[in-house]
Every structure is written in structure tokens, then in C-alpha cells.
Design a protein around this motif. Structure first.
Motif, short mmCIF file in Angstrom:
data_model
loop_
_atom_site.label_atom_id
_atom_site.label_comp_id
_atom_site.label_asym_id
_atom_site.label_seq_id
_atom_site.Cartn_x
_atom_site.Cartn_y
_atom_site.Cartn_z
N LEU A 16 15.85 22.44 -18.74
CA LEU A 16 14.76 22.81 -19.78
C LEU A 16 13.83 21.93 -20.08
N ALA A 17 14.29 20.65 -20.45
CA ALA A 17 13.65 19.41 -20.74
C ALA A 17 12.53 19.20 -19.60
N ASN A 18 13.09 19.14 -18.41
CA ASN A 18 12.45 19.08 -17.27
C ASN A 18 11.19 19.84 -16.96
N TYR A 19 11.57 21.20 -17.22
CA TYR A 19 10.36 21.89 -16.68
C TYR A 19 9.66 22.52 -17.63
N ALA A 20 10.10 22.22 -18.91
CA ALA A 20 9.11 22.71 -20.10
C ALA A 20 8.20 21.54 -20.56
N ASN A 21 8.38 20.31 -20.23
CA ASN A 21 7.51 19.14 -20.36
C ASN A 21 6.33 18.91 -19.50
N ASN A 22 5.51 20.20 -19.57
CA ASN A 22 4.48 20.43 -18.71
C ASN A 22 3.15 20.96 -19.71
N GLU A 23 2.17 20.08 -19.61
CA GLU A 23 1.28 20.41 -20.63
C GLU A 23 0.37 21.81 -20.43
N LYS A 24 0.42 22.01 -19.01
CA LYS A 24 -0.21 23.31 -18.77
C LYS A 24 0.56 24.54 -19.13
N ILE A 25 1.73 24.36 -19.23
CA ILE A 25 2.70 25.42 -20.10
C ILE A 25 2.27 25.29 -21.34
N ALA A 26 2.65 24.23 -21.74
CA ALA A 26 2.43 23.87 -23.61
C ALA A 26 0.90 24.52 -23.90
N ARG A 27 -0.27 24.37 -23.15
CA ARG A 27 -1.43 24.83 -23.66
C ARG A 27 -1.55 26.46 -23.69
N ASN A 28 -0.52 27.15 -23.10
CA ASN A 28 -0.87 28.50 -23.19
C ASN A 28 0.30 29.10 -23.90
N LEU A 29 0.99 28.28 -25.00
CA LEU A 29 2.22 28.78 -25.68
C LEU A 29 1.69 28.54 -27.16
N ARG A 30 2.36 29.12 -28.00
CA ARG A 30 2.02 28.76 -29.39
C ARG A 30 2.22 27.41 -29.82
N ASP A 31 1.78 26.76 -30.77
CA ASP A 31 1.97 25.48 -31.27
C ASP A 31 3.34 25.19 -31.73
N VAL A 32 4.11 26.04 -31.72
CA VAL A 32 5.51 25.62 -32.08
C VAL A 32 6.43 25.14 -30.71
N PHE A 33 5.64 25.24 -29.84
CA PHE A 33 6.31 24.73 -28.51
C PHE A 33 5.81 23.31 -28.32
N PRO A 34 6.83 22.37 -28.44
CA PRO A 34 6.31 20.88 -28.37
C PRO A 34 5.83 20.56 -27.09
N HIS A 35 5.15 19.37 -27.14
CA HIS A 35 4.37 18.73 -26.08
C HIS A 35 4.41 17.43 -26.41
N PRO A 36 5.14 16.21 -25.93
CA PRO A 36 6.06 16.46 -24.73
C PRO A 36 7.12 17.05 -25.28
N TYR A 37 7.93 17.77 -24.29
CA TYR A 37 9.20 18.29 -24.64
C TYR A 37 10.31 17.51 -24.24
N THR A 38 11.29 17.29 -24.95
CA THR A 38 12.22 16.25 -24.80
C THR A 38 13.75 16.92 -24.63
N LEU A 39 14.38 16.37 -24.60
CA LEU A 39 15.90 16.72 -24.23
C LEU A 39 16.27 17.11 -25.50
N LYS A 40 16.18 16.47 -26.61
CA LYS A 40 16.29 17.00 -27.99
C LYS A 40 16.07 18.27 -28.42
N ASP A 41 14.59 18.44 -27.97
CA ASP A 41 13.79 20.04 -28.14
C ASP A 41 14.60 20.90 -27.38
N ALA A 42 15.03 20.51 -26.16
CA ALA A 42 15.69 21.57 -25.40
C ALA A 42 17.15 21.88 -25.95
#
Length: 167
Positions: A16-42
């Protein structure tokens, strides 16, 4: 490409931390989705999924043994109880392979089967043509463009209202 929709597991956190840590993904989701996306977030996200109430349905999208995305339904309450909101994202490596369209169809069928709801809706950003195409291929109808309705990444943008009604 084959995939499985399944419950999240704590062991999915590194994927999850690996694949979610992508600005292209974060830019199309709500701002509660963190970027960068860390292991702690996952780890926190997975814990929340595992503790979710009956009004929430979170699923991991698994491809080749890896959790490469997430899809969810959130059942609304009060006067909005006949509906649920759909949310999703997928690892960039898996884009354009039909996975998300089939995942959307599968979770919507599950939502209509398990809940007494009449509609499932999604609100992609108007500029997100790929997400809009997923919804259209999955049988959703564009109900309207919500002009200047979202503030994200420092700008005000349009979003769309898509819905799928109970068959």
C-alpha cells in the motif's frame, strides 16, 4: 489482467505504501489522501478499514499477490441513507487494463446485495478523464458537472456527479 477484491490485511502495508505514494494518484483523490504516502499512513489506513463499521465497505485490489489499489463504498446516513459513495484508486502500473471497471462493477453489486440502497454515486474531478471513463464503462450515468465545486492542490476545480441506480 486478473484481480481479486478482498479484505485488507496488515501485511498489505508495504504494498500500500509503495503503490499509493504517487502524486498522480494523490492529485485525483480528496486531500485526506496523504502525499507522500508513508508506511505509517498505510498501517493507519488498514487499521481503519479493519475496524470499519457496517456502513463502510473497504476492499483491497490484489493483482499477482500484491495489494495494488483500494475501492470502497460508504453508506450515507439520515435522509441520504438510500445511497452510498464510491471511491477508488489503482497503482499506475495497472492503469488501462480494465481492472478498475470490473472492480467497480463487483463492489457495486456487493453494495446493492448487502445494503438497502437505491443508488451509488461517485464524484470524480472533471479533468480526470480516466476515472470518468471507468464509471461510464461500469454503467454509471453522468448526472451533471458541479462547477467550481472542489478546492484541491491550491485551486478550485469542477467535479462531476455520476450515479448507478439499483437494477
Amino acid at each position: 489482467m486478473d484481480f481479486i477484491l478482498r479484505e485488507w490485511r496488515q501485511t498489505d502495508a508495504p504494498d500500500l505504501a509503495n503503490y499509493a505514494n504517487n502524486e498522480k494518484i494523490a492529485r485525483n483523490l480528496r486531500d485526506v489522501f496523504p502525499h507522500p504516502y508513508t508506511l505509517k499512513d498505510a498501517k493507519e489506513f488498514i487499521t481503519d478499514c479493519l475496524e470499519a463499521k457496517e456502513s463502510l465497505m473497504f476492499r483491497a485490489i490484489e493483482v499477482d499477490g500484491h495489494a495494488v489499489g483500494s475501492i470502497s463504498l460508504c453508506r450515507c446516513a439520515g435522509m441520504y441513507r438510500p445511497r452510498a459513495e464510491l471511491g477508488y484508486w489503482l497503482a499506475e502500473d495497472c492503469w488501462g487494463q480494465g481492472i478498475m471497471t470490473r472492480a467497480v462493477q463487483q463492489i457495486c453489486q456487493e453494495g446493492f446485495t448487502h445494503w438497502d440502497i437505491e443508488r451509488i454515486y461517485a464524484e470524480p474531478y472533471a479533468h480526470n478523464a480516466s476515472s470518468r471513463r471507468v464509471l461510464e464503462k461500469a454503467g454509471f450515468t453522468l448526472e451533471g458537472i458541479l462547477r467550481r465545486s472542489v478546492y484541491i492542490w491550491g485551486e478550485v476545480i469542477d467535479s462531476c456527479m455520476y450515479a448507478l441506480l439499483r437494477p
